[in-house]
Design a protein around this motif. Structure first.
Motif, PDB file in Angstrom:
ATOM      1  N   ASP A 279       1.036  -1.340  -0.040  1.00  0.00           N
ATOM      2  CA  ASP A 279       0.038   0.251   0.205  1.00  0.00           C
ATOM      3  C   ASP A 279       0.892   1.804   0.014  1.00  0.00           C
ATOM      4  N   LYS A 280       2.065   1.035   0.852  1.00  0.00           N
ATOM      5  CA  LYS A 280       2.382   2.247   1.104  1.00  0.00           C
ATOM      6  C   LYS A 280       3.462   2.631  -0.869  1.00  0.00           C
ATOM      7  N   LEU A 281       4.199   1.362  -1.424  1.00  0.00           N
ATOM      8  CA  LEU A 281       4.003   1.622  -2.246  1.00  0.00           C
ATOM      9  C   LEU A 281       3.579   1.757  -3.620  1.00  0.00           C
ATOM     10  N   ASP A 282       2.331   1.565  -3.641  1.00  0.00           N
ATOM     11  CA  ASP A 282       1.201   2.176  -4.317  1.00  0.00           C
ATOM     12  C   ASP A 282       0.718   3.541  -4.188  1.00  0.00           C
ATOM     13  N   LEU A 283       0.981   4.026  -3.342  1.00  0.00           N
ATOM     14  CA  LEU A 283       1.087   5.875  -2.925  1.00  0.00           C
ATOM     15  C   LEU A 283       2.429   6.354  -3.152  1.00  0.00           C
ATOM     16  N   CYS A 284       3.351   5.586  -3.090  1.00  0.00           N
ATOM     17  CA  CYS A 284       5.128   6.367  -3.272  1.00  0.00           C
ATOM     18  C   CYS A 284       5.038   6.922  -5.050  1.00  0.00           C
ATOM     19  N   LEU A 285       4.413   6.004  -5.650  1.00  0.00           N
ATOM     20  CA  LEU A 285       4.463   6.144  -7.516  1.00  0.00           C
ATOM     21  C   LEU A 285       3.200   7.330  -7.752  1.00  0.00           C
ATOM     22  N   LYS A 286       2.198   8.253  -6.848  1.00  0.00           N
ATOM     23  CA  LYS A 286       1.053   8.812  -7.924  1.00  0.00           C
ATOM     24  C   LYS A 286       2.081  10.097  -7.137  1.00  0.00           C
ATOM     25  N   PRO A 287       1.155  11.052  -7.667  1.00  0.00           N
ATOM     26  CA  PRO A 287       1.569  12.515  -7.539  1.00  0.00           C
ATOM     27  C   PRO A 287       1.447  12.693  -5.824  1.00  0.00           C
ATOM     28  N   GLY A 288       2.462  13.003  -5.517  1.00  0.00           N
ATOM     29  CA  GLY A 288       2.707  13.623  -4.115  1.00  0.00           C
ATOM     30  C   GLY A 288       3.599  12.384  -3.139  1.00  0.00           C
ATOM     31  N   GLY A 289       3.132  10.680  -3.944  1.00  0.00           N
ATOM     32  CA  GLY A 289       4.284  10.339  -3.441  1.00  0.00           C
ATOM     33  C   GLY A 289       5.470  10.206  -3.344  1.00  0.00           C
ATOM     34  N   SER A 290       6.467   9.566  -2.581  1.00  0.00           N
ATOM     35  CA  SER A 290       7.440   9.967  -2.009  1.00  0.00           C
ATOM     36  C   SER A 290       8.405   9.325  -3.382  1.00  0.00           C
ATOM     37  N   SER A 291       8.821   8.369  -4.170  1.00  0.00           N
ATOM     38  CA  SER A 291       9.056   8.602  -5.202  1.00  0.00           C
ATOM     39  C   SER A 291       8.979   8.962  -6.268  1.00  0.00           C
ATOM     40  N   TYR A 292       7.544   9.393  -6.804  1.00  0.00           N
ATOM     41  CA  TYR A 292       7.112  10.571  -7.998  1.00  0.00           C
ATOM     42  C   TYR A 292       7.936  12.437  -7.196  1.00  0.00           C
ATOM     43  N   GLN A 293       7.488  12.156  -6.227  1.00  0.00           N
ATOM     44  CA  GLN A 293       8.825  13.527  -5.393  1.00  0.00           C
ATOM     45  C   GLN A 293      10.497  13.384  -6.169  1.00  0.00           C
ATOM     46  N   SER A 294      10.676  12.754  -5.517  1.00  0.00           N
ATOM     47  CA  SER A 294      12.176  12.318  -5.655  1.00  0.00           C
ATOM     48  C   SER A 294      12.239  12.016  -7.148  1.00  0.00           C
ATOM     49  N   LEU A 295      11.872  11.228  -8.315  1.00  0.00           N
ATOM     50  CA  LEU A 295      11.774  11.740  -9.957  1.00  0.00           C
ATOM     51  C   LEU A 295      11.898  13.532 -10.152  1.00  0.00           C
ATOM     52  N   ASP A 296      10.845  13.766  -9.900  1.00  0.00           N
ATOM     53  CA  ASP A 296      10.805  15.287  -9.934  1.00  0.00           C
ATOM     54  C   ASP A 296      11.639  16.106 -10.028  1.00  0.00           C
ATOM     55  N   ASN A 297      12.414  15.845  -8.535  1.00  0.00           N
ATOM     56  CA  ASN A 297      13.435  16.539  -7.857  1.00  0.00           C
ATOM     57  C   ASN A 297      15.069  16.206  -8.301  1.00  0.00           C
ATOM     58  N   LEU A 298      14.754  15.204  -9.225  1.00  0.00           N
ATOM     59  CA  LEU A 298      15.881  14.140  -9.827  1.00  0.00           C
ATOM     60  C   LEU A 298      16.091  15.413 -11.216  1.00  0.00           C
ATOM     61  N   VAL A 299      14.856  15.380 -12.090  1.00  0.00           N
ATOM     62  CA  VAL A 299      14.757  16.152 -13.289  1.00  0.00           C
ATOM     63  C   VAL A 299      14.931  16.745 -13.324  1.00  0.00           C
ATOM     64  N   ASP A 300      15.125  18.527 -12.368  1.00  0.00           N
ATOM     65  CA  ASP A 300      14.804  19.490 -11.480  1.00  0.00           C
ATOM     66  C   ASP A 300      16.508  19.825 -11.080  1.00  0.00           C
ATOM     67  N   PHE A 301      17.080  18.756 -10.922  1.00  0.00           N
ATOM     68  CA  PHE A 301      18.564  18.830 -10.180  1.00  0.00           C
ATOM     69  C   PHE A 301      19.369  18.368 -11.736  1.00  0.00           C
ATOM     70  N   ILE A 302      19.281  17.127 -12.179  1.00  0.00           N
ATOM     71  CA  ILE A 302      19.519  17.534 -13.846  1.00  0.00           C
ATOM     72  C   ILE A 302      20.079  18.734 -14.672  1.00  0.00           C
ATOM     73  N   SER A 303      18.365  19.143 -14.590  1.00  0.00           N
ATOM     74  CA  SER A 303      18.492  20.606 -15.577  1.00  0.00           C
ATOM     75  C   SER A 303      19.033  21.727 -14.740  1.00  0.00           C
ATOM     76  N   SER A 304      19.318  21.249 -13.546  1.00  0.00           N
ATOM     77  CA  SER A 304      20.371  22.259 -12.921  1.00  0.00           C
ATOM     78  C   SER A 304      22.131  22.615 -13.469  1.00  0.00           C
ATOM     79  N   PHE A 305      22.514  21.512 -14.307  1.00  0.00           N
ATOM     80  CA  PHE A 305      23.336  21.345 -14.301  1.00  0.00           C
ATOM     81  C   PHE A 305      23.065  22.268 -16.246  1.00  0.00           C
ATOM     82  N   ARG A 306      22.529  22.100 -16.878  1.00  0.00           N
ATOM     83  CA  ARG A 306      22.264  22.943 -17.987  1.00  0.00           C
ATOM     84  C   ARG A 306      22.264  24.212 -17.798  1.00  0.00           C
ATOM     85  N   SER A 307      22.367  24.803 -16.853  1.00  0.00           N
ATOM     86  CA  SER A 307      21.354  26.112 -16.891  1.00  0.00           C
ATOM     87  C   SER A 307      22.764  26.965 -16.512  1.00  0.00           C
TER      88      SER A 307
END
Length: 309
Positions: A279-307
């Motif tokens: 149940d925790k895993l199912d939630l973590c993959l949805k918007p606002g979940g820990s893995s969902y948010q972590s993936l967003d953070n990773l994209v932002d982190f990689i994009s920051s190098f380009r800037s």
């Protein structure tokens, strides 16, 4: 990463294998991944260098989810002062069948369709594990004596120099055929998500462990090498979502573990525990979940190098 040399038979005294590792309380000495060599200093240096180089990384990406290993992530933050991203389970983003090493036998699904809900123990030791003939016999007798239906993956190469089933006695093959179904390879994610699957006897590779948690299927653990021992200890002692076969592959312990997992009170408790993590895993993959948010953070982190370029 200090480790008492007495834990390693080539650096100190012969250790008591069932003793707890003081530095890592969940683990027993026998769970520490070992490289069999007389030159213990060489592999030790490689590991130390790997850790030191990892500390120089810009960030760390992990195939897991925060809710499963939160205390471990806290410890990592103390050792590695770089951003960490838990974005797993990776296989939820793409089908594992695309990277399968073997042709999948889909008759396994047809056979599962004929079985009662939660009644089948699925057995697969991964794509590279090997065992001796006598151990294959122990596995077969344990399954046959358990009185539970089973789906068993016996891939080519599981036993060196043998086609595996040819070494089993006629009596044993008859017992297997009455109770189980054998294939060379199975579509694992589909098998684990099938309503008939009630347990997973696994080598405890990390991918298989995560897949089992994803589908809420409790485990029996038979680790062979590397991180599999550590994964098994967490399954058994920390998350309490399975049973580790402490004696290895012995038919009496195998039979007992299968019955505990499939029809015993212990199995009911493990099923509740793994459902909690599912149940925790199912939630973590949805918007606002820990893995969902972590993936967003990773994209932002990689994009920051380009800037910065």
């Amino acid at each position: 990463m200090d480790m008492n040399s007495s834990y390693h038979p080539f650096l100190g005294q012969i250790p008591e294998m069932d003793a707890r590792v003081v530095e890592f309380p969940p683990l027993k000495v026998k769970d520490i991944p070992m490289i069999e060599t007389r030159n213990a200093e060489g592999p030790f240096r490689v590991i130390v260098n790997m850790v030191e180089q990892t500390k120089k990384a810009s960030g760390l990406i992990f195939n897991t989810f925060k809710e499963l290993e939160e205390p471990e992530f806290d410890k990592l933050q103390e050792q590695f002062l770089v951003p960490t991203f838990a974005i797993g389970p990776f296989h939820k983003y793409f089908s594992a069948s695309a990277s399968s090493l073997w042709t999948q036998d889909r008759t396994s699904i047809s056979w599962l369709d004929t079985q009662a809900p939660k009644s089948v123990i699925y057995v697969s030791f991964g794509s590279i594990a090997e065992m001796h003939e006598e151990k294959l016999n122990e596995v077969a007798w344990g399954l046959a004596n358990s009185a539970q239906p089973f789906l068993w993956v016996v891939r080519p190469g599981l036993v060196n120099g043998s086609e595996c089933l040819e070494i089993l006695s006629k009596e044993l093959l008859e017992a297997i055929n009455r109770r189980g179904y054998i294939v060379k390879w199975a579509p694992q994610q589909e098998v684990l998500s099938h309503p008939a699957t009630g347990g997973f006897w696994t080598h405890s590779g990390w991918n298989s462990t995560l897949e089992s948690i994803c589908e809420g299927v409790p485990m029996i653990c038979s680790p062979f090498f590397g991180d599999q021992m550590v994964n098994s200890r967490y399954v058994n002692d920390i998350w309490k979502v399975g049973i580790m076969l402490e004696k290895g592959l012995e038919r009496v312990e195998i039979e007992s573990a299968i019955q505990k997992l499939m029809v015993g009170k212990e199995g009911e408790d493990m099923r509740k525990n793994i459902t909690y993590f599912k149940d925790k895993l199912d939630l973590c993959l949805k918007p606002g979940g820990s893995s969902y948010q972590s993936l967003d953070n990773l994209v932002d982190f990689i994009s920051s190098f380009r800037s910065r370029v």
